[in-house]
Design a protein around this motif. Structure first.
Motif, short mmCIF file in Angstrom:
data_model
loop_
_atom_site.label_atom_id
_atom_site.label_comp_id
_atom_site.label_asym_id
_atom_site.label_seq_id
_atom_site.Cartn_x
_atom_site.Cartn_y
_atom_site.Cartn_z
N GLU A 238 0.78 -1.23 0.00
CA GLU A 238 0.00 0.00 0.00
C GLU A 238 0.82 1.28 0.00
N ASP A 240 3.17 4.36 -1.00
CA ASP A 240 3.48 5.09 -2.23
C ASP A 240 4.99 5.33 -2.25
N ASP A 342 -6.03 3.26 7.38
CA ASP A 342 -6.29 4.17 6.27
C ASP A 342 -4.96 4.45 5.55
N ASN A 344 -4.41 5.60 2.52
CA ASN A 344 -4.39 6.89 1.82
C ASN A 344 -3.95 8.00 2.78
N ASN A 347 -0.13 7.62 3.42
CA ASN A 347 0.69 8.16 2.34
C ASN A 347 0.64 9.68 2.30
#
Length: 387
Positions: A238, A240, A342, A344, A347
């Motif tokens: 997951e 980035d 989470d 997102n 990142n």
């Protein structure tokens, strides 16, 4: 000199937070003029195989630095199979019963929990008005198992709850590594004597380099158990990697999956270093920009000991686990918080970290905080007064 016995599932040469915590407790008590002995299984963690030099033995006793360690037989396994794990716990419980039968037990005993069955065996056979039992609770089982998805609310779970309550009821003093653990115990037994005993480290850290430069990608490191609860395999998938390079130290059940992911996806900027000794790890950690402390799910009562260890090293942290650990990071300004589960948000949080946030003075500030608030010896002094 007062005799004291520590019963634990983990002890050096095994590695990891649990082993380090009990070793430092034993060493600290010995320095406070206690005659310390330890009962632990033949070393097998985290591989699930008895270490070389201990194979084929039913009992192995040794003394080092005036601490006597009795290592007892266990059917070693790190299998995901619940039956095999149960057999492993029962085998060590059998060895404990055998030891209790044939040996004189000190009047003061510290019992590590979990595992619940091992703690139950110790409490059941050693409870006595003439003996002081101290239960050192580092995780809230079976609640944590339920939150991890390891248990369902069925008959087995109810049985484990009864065992948990029995252990609390018959302990004279309960040590909890978090305020959540203390609150949970108090909700069941309001008059129970408790003590907040954090997993503070006891080591002399290497010096922070005075010539640190921050160039290129942000170098983030994870060091520790590669287990289901930590979720490092999913984290690898997951993250980035546009602006970061991810380094991993440790071993565990997810190791093969992580290595396979790295091998099959060379575009992912992940470097796996394997397992190294604690001293070498501390030196290696000083070369990274910051570390990440993840949990796959929020676990009630859990406060990863990495928080206090990394603070002592002056290493900024990204905390990705929720709960009380998150509050500690915020309270003492030790790093950044990402909402548990989470990715997102994780990142996005990483993308907002600036080079100025990672300057030498920030690391020095974190070390000063650790020295003031996370002092192992000050905490031990207070514990000794209660023992």
């Amino acid at each position: 000199m007062k005799d004291i016995l520590i019963i634990t599932n983990y002890f050096p040469p095994e590695t990891g937070a649990a082993s380090n915590r009990i070793f430092h407790l034993a060493e600290g008590l010995q320095k406070h003029n206690f005659k310390v002995s330890v009962i632990t299984p033949l070393p097998n963690y985290p591989t699930g195989k008895i270490f070389e030099g201990y194979k084929g033995k039913f009992k192995y006793s040794s003394t080092k630095n005036d601490i006597t360690v009795h290592r007892l037989w266990i059917y070693a396994s790190n299998s995901k199979n619940k039956l095999l794990r149960l057999i492993a716990m029962l085998s060590y419980s059998f060895s404990l019963y055998w030891f209790f039968t044939w040996n004189k037990i000190p009047k003061t005993v510290i019992i590590q929990s979990p595992p619940l069955l091992v703690a139950f065996t110790s409490v059941f056979f050693l409870r006595s008005k003439k003996r002081k039992l101290i239960l050192n609770v580092s995780d809230l089982w079976p609640i944590a198992g339920l939150e991890l998805g390891a248990f369902k609310k069925n008959f087995s779970y109810k049985l484990l709850e009864k065992i948990e309550h029995f252990n609390y009821k018959h302990a004279d003093l309960i040590l909890g590594q978090s305020n959540e653990i203390i609150s949970h115990v108090k909700s069941l037994f309001p008059k129970k004597d408790t003590f907040l005993y954090r997993n503070f480290p006891d080591f002399i850290p290497p010096k922070i380099s005075k010539t640190v430069t921050r160039t290129g990608k942000l170098k983030i490191v994870y060091a520790g158990l590669l287990g289901i609860a930590q979720g490092i395999y999913k984290l690898c998938q997951e993250l980035d990697y546009t602006y970061i390079q991810f380094h991993i130290y440790g071993t565990g059940v997810e190791q093969d999956k992580i290595q396979s992911l790295i091998s099959n996806n060379p575009e992912l900027d992940i470097i796996y270093h394997g397992e190294v000794s604690r001293d070498k790890l501390h030196e290696a950690l000083m070369s990274y920009d910051l570390t990440i402390i993840p949990l796959l799910n929020r676990i009630h009562g859990s406060v990863p000991s990495k928080i206090f260890e990394y603070a002592r090293l002056g290493l900024p942290m990204i905390y990705f686990g929720g709960g009380e650990g998150e509050k500690i990071i915020k309270q003492y300004n030790l790093g950044w918080i990402a909402k548990v589960g989470d990715y997102n948000n994780l990142n996005a949080t990483i993308s907002r970290i600036k080079p100025s946030d990672l300057e030498l003075k920030n690391g020095e500030r974190i070390i000063k905080t650790a020295i003031e608030y996370f002092d192992f010896n000050k905490q031990l002094d207070l514990l000794v007064e209660k023992i």
